[in-house]
Design an enzyme around this catalytic site. Structure first.
Site, PDB file in Angstrom:
ATOM      1  CG  ASP A  20      -4.991  12.897  -9.181  1.00 45.47           C
ATOM      2  OD1 ASP A  20      -4.121  13.646  -8.617  1.00 45.47           O
ATOM      3  OD2 ASP A  20      -6.067  13.841  -9.702  1.00 45.47           O
ATOM      4  NE  ARG A  72      -3.777  16.332 -11.452  1.00 41.45           N
ATOM      5  CZ  ARG A  72      -4.942  16.068 -11.699  1.00 41.45           C
ATOM      6  NH1 ARG A  72      -4.679  14.994 -12.013  1.00 41.45           N
ATOM      7  NH2 ARG A  72      -6.407  16.521 -11.326  1.00 41.45           N
ATOM      8  NE  ARG A 106       0.539  19.602 -11.529  1.00 34.35           N
ATOM      9  CZ  ARG A 106      -1.293  18.977 -10.649  1.00 34.35           C
ATOM     10  NH1 ARG A 106      -0.510  18.438  -9.404  1.00 34.35           N
ATOM     11  NH2 ARG A 106      -2.005  19.981 -11.120  1.00 34.35           N
ATOM     12  CD  GLU A 159      -6.795  16.544  -3.866  1.00 28.74           C
ATOM     13  OE1 GLU A 159      -5.709  16.345  -3.902  1.00 28.74           O
ATOM     14  OE2 GLU A 159      -7.499  16.824  -5.163  1.00 28.74           O
ATOM     15  CG  ASP A 164      -9.739  15.690  -8.882  1.00 35.33           C
ATOM     16  OD1 ASP A 164      -8.852  15.905  -8.986  1.00 35.33           O
ATOM     17  OD2 ASP A 164     -10.990  16.310  -8.544  1.00 35.33           O
ATOM     18  CB  THR A 165      -8.070  10.375  -7.532  1.00 34.61           C
ATOM     19  OG1 THR A 165      -6.326  11.069  -7.420  1.00 34.61           O
ATOM     20  CG2 THR A 165      -8.063   9.624  -8.915  1.00 34.61           C
TER      21      THR A 165
END
Length: 172
Positions: free
Chosen positions: A31, A45, A98, A53, A50-51
Site C-alpha cells: 500500500d 500511501r 507520505r 505487512e 491496508d495490505t
C-alpha cells in the site's frame, strides 16, 4: 428556476479532485510506493486500504504480504500512466510525510484491484472519502469468494494436532 438551481449545484460541488501524474520510482510494500513528481521522489500511501505487512519493523512479514507487495509492484512498474488523485475529505500528507490519495494505474483504481484480489482490506477511514463505497462493495465480494482466506490452513493444522495423539495411542 430548477435549471438555475442545478447549474449552481454543479459549480458548488467539487467533482474534479486535484490529481497529478507520477512516474514509478521504487516499490515499498502493498500500500506504499515511491514515485517521481516534478523531478523529486515522493512517497505515497494509498488512501483507505491496508495490505498485510512485509517491511514493518515490529510485525515482520504477515500472510499474503509478499503477494500484495508483488501485485502492487508489478502494476506500478508496468504502468503506462500513473495518477495520484487527492481526496477532498482527506489530508494530502500523513504524519510520516507520505502523500495520501487514490492511485490510478492505466485508468484503474489500484486500491480496488488489491481488494478485489483479496490482498487488501478497507481501513483507515477518517472521513467520507470519494471511493469508499466502491471499495466496500469490492471487499464484500472478495470476502464472499473467500479470497486469500487462510482459515482453512488453521483448520487443517488444528485437525492434525488433534489427530496425532489419537494415532500415537492407537499404535501403542
Amino acid at each position: 428556476i430548477v435549471f438555475i438551481f442545478i447549474i449552481c449545484l454543479l459549480f458548488i460541488t467539487n467533482t474534479n479532485a486535484e490529481s497529478i501524474n507520477l512516474k514509478f520510482s521504487k516499490c515499498i510494500d502493498g500500500d506504499t510506493a515511491e514515485f517521481i513528481y516534478n523531478e523529486e521522489t515522493i512517497k505515497v500511501r494509498m488512501l483507505a486500504i491496508d495490505t498485510p505487512e512485509t517491511v514493518h519493523p515490529t510485525k515482520g512479514e504477515e500472510p499474503f504480504g509478499k503477494e500484495a507487495s508483488e501485485y502492487t509492484c508489478n502494476k506500478i512498474t508496468n504502468a503506462k500512466k500513473i495518477i495520484l488523485e487527492f481526496d477532498d475529505n482527506s489530508e494530502k500528507v500523513d504524519k510520516y510525510d507520505r502523500y495520501l490519495g487514490w492511485i490510478f494505474v492505466d485508468d484503474s483504481l489500484l486500491q480496488k484491484k488489491l481488494i478485489e484480489n483479496g490482498l487488501a482490506k478497507v481501513a483507515y477511514l477518517y472521513g467520507n472519502y470519494k471511493y469508499t463505497e466502491e471499495l466496500q462493495k469490492a471487499e464484500k465480494i472478495a470476502q464472499e469468494k473467500k479470497l486469500n482466506d487462510y482459515s482453512w490452513i488453521i483448520f487443517i493444522v488444528l485437525s492434525i494436532i488433534v489427530l496425532i495423539p489419537c494415532i500415537i495411542k492407537k499404535e501403542a
